[in-house]
Design an enzyme around this catalytic site. Structure first.
Site, PDB file in Angstrom:
ATOM      1  CG  ASN A  14      83.279  51.735  52.863  1.00 31.51           C
ATOM      2  OD1 ASN A  14      83.155  51.065  51.831  1.00 31.51           O
ATOM      3  ND2 ASN A  14      82.934  53.011  52.942  1.00 31.51           N
ATOM      4  CD1 TRP A  15      87.812  46.589  52.645  1.00 33.80           C
ATOM      5  CD2 TRP A  15      87.466  44.884  51.219  1.00 33.80           C
ATOM      6  NE1 TRP A  15      88.235  45.441  53.258  1.00 33.80           N
ATOM      7  CE2 TRP A  15      88.039  44.374  52.409  1.00 33.80           C
ATOM      8  CE3 TRP A  15      87.162  43.989  50.175  1.00 33.80           C
ATOM      9  CZ2 TRP A  15      88.318  43.015  52.579  1.00 33.80           C
ATOM     10  CZ3 TRP A  15      87.441  42.638  50.348  1.00 33.80           C
ATOM     11  CH2 TRP A  15      88.016  42.160  51.534  1.00 33.80           C
ATOM     12  CD  GLU A 102      83.634  57.935  49.713  1.00 33.68           C
ATOM     13  OE1 GLU A 102      83.373  56.756  49.433  1.00 33.68           O
ATOM     14  OE2 GLU A 102      84.579  58.266  50.474  1.00 33.68           O
ATOM     15  N   GLY A 240      87.779  52.977  56.379  1.00 28.15           N
ATOM     16  CA  GLY A 240      88.017  52.927  54.936  1.00 28.15           C
ATOM     17  C   GLY A 240      89.465  52.565  54.649  1.00 28.15           C
TER      18      GLY A 240
HETATM   19  P1  PGA Z   1      88.470  56.552  55.662  1.00 30.47           P
HETATM   20  O1  PGA Z   1      87.017  56.206  55.083  1.00 30.47           O
HETATM   21  O2  PGA Z   1      88.718  55.627  56.826  1.00 30.47           O
HETATM   22  O3  PGA Z   1      89.423  56.335  54.528  1.00 30.47           O
HETATM   23  O4  PGA Z   1      88.441  57.997  56.104  1.00 30.47           O
HETATM   24  C1  PGA Z   1      85.940  55.991  55.951  1.00 30.47           C
HETATM   25  C2  PGA Z   1      84.655  55.903  55.174  1.00 30.47           C
HETATM   26  O5  PGA Z   1      84.480  56.642  54.196  1.00 30.47           O
HETATM   27  O6  PGA Z   1      83.771  55.108  55.513  1.00 30.47           O
END
Ligand code: PGA
Length: 259
Positions: A14-15, A102, A240
């Site tokens: 997930n960029w 988010e 992420g």
């Molecule tokens: P992160 O993000 O690996 O930076 O914790 C994961 C996500 O929000 O899908």
């Protein structure tokens, strides 16, 4: 042996909104190069909408598939600024993240919106990745299970999964995302069982086992992925920060394959 009949780990990048166009294309090229080593895993890369076409061209024929970070809940119409799942499918996207925390937080995405997105994706034969997770306060107040069950039910109540349908549920504790924090793999296993129970209340246990993968997300990195993937209920990871560097992301895939 993986639990839930999942023999092939699913690793989703997930960029988010973190890359310029040129950085995204550069990363896609590096992932394509590394992807010969991804054999045995299912790897899906989710760039921003603006880079979908170019990344699709780069990843074509590679060991990584193209996914998307979101979609709208209608196939077509007067919805300024939105992107239809059909438009995504035209780029070869089959997997779409839905209800990321988010979006729930910054865009006030509701359970009803998330439900409608999952419904349209399933109707088009696409695979939703439903994100659920509790906040730090919910966990501290002992409300984690209640919050997760509510998110699962709001998203999925009233939906059917038939033979061709596939669904992924990503457990992402909101307080761990982007924090760099490891969590106890036993807590993940316990929480995945709680989520599975909610899924079994909606579908039958055999439908859950055949059509739904439960994966983990939240500061997954090359160091912790093996411990997480070793848990029988963890069918994959949503990544992420560690997905923004091709070497680290490839190390996550390798770690997921080893466990
Ligand atoms: P992160 O993000 O690996 O930076 O914790 C994961 C996500 O929000 O899908």
């Amino acid at each position: 042996m993986r639990g839930n009949n999942h023999k092939q780990p699913l690793v989703i990048a997930n960029w988010k909104m973190k890359l310029t166009a040129s950085a995204a294309l550069d990363l896609a090229r590096k992932i394509k190069k590394a992807s010969a080593k991804y054999r045995g895993a299912e790897v899906v890369v989710c760039p921003s909408f603006t880079e979908l076409g170019a990344v699709a061209d780069i990843l074509d024929g590679s060991g990584a598939a193209l996914g998307a970070q979101d979609c709208f809940w209608e196939e077509q119409g007067a919805f300024t600024g939105e992107v239809s799942p059909k438009q995504l499918a035209a780029y070869g996207v089959a997997t779409v993240i839905v209800g990321h925390s988010e979006r729930r937080e910054h865009l006030r995405e509701s359970g009803d919106m998330i439900h409608k997105k999952i419904r349209v994706l399933l109707s088009l034969g696409m695979r939703p990745v439903l994100c659920v997770g509790e906040s730090f306060d919910e966990r501290a107040e002992g409300q984690k299970e209640v919050s997760l069950a509510a998110q699962v039910h709001q998203a999925l109540d009233g939906l059917w999964l038939t033979r061709a349908h596939e669904l992924v549920v990503a457990y992402e504790p909101v307080w761990v995302i982007g924090s760099g924090q490891d969590i106890d793999p036993n807590e993940i296993e316990h929480t995945h069982q709680v989520i599975r129970q909610s899924l079994c209340d909606i579908f039958t246990p055999s439908v859950v086992d055949e059509h739904i993968k439960i994966i983990y997300g939240g500061s997954v990195d090359p160091e912790n992925v093996g411990r997480y993937m070793a848990k029988p209920s963890v069918a994959g990871v949503l990544v992420g920060t560690a997905s923004l560097d091709a070497t680290r992301f490839s190390a996550v895939v390798a770690g997921a394959l080893k466990s």
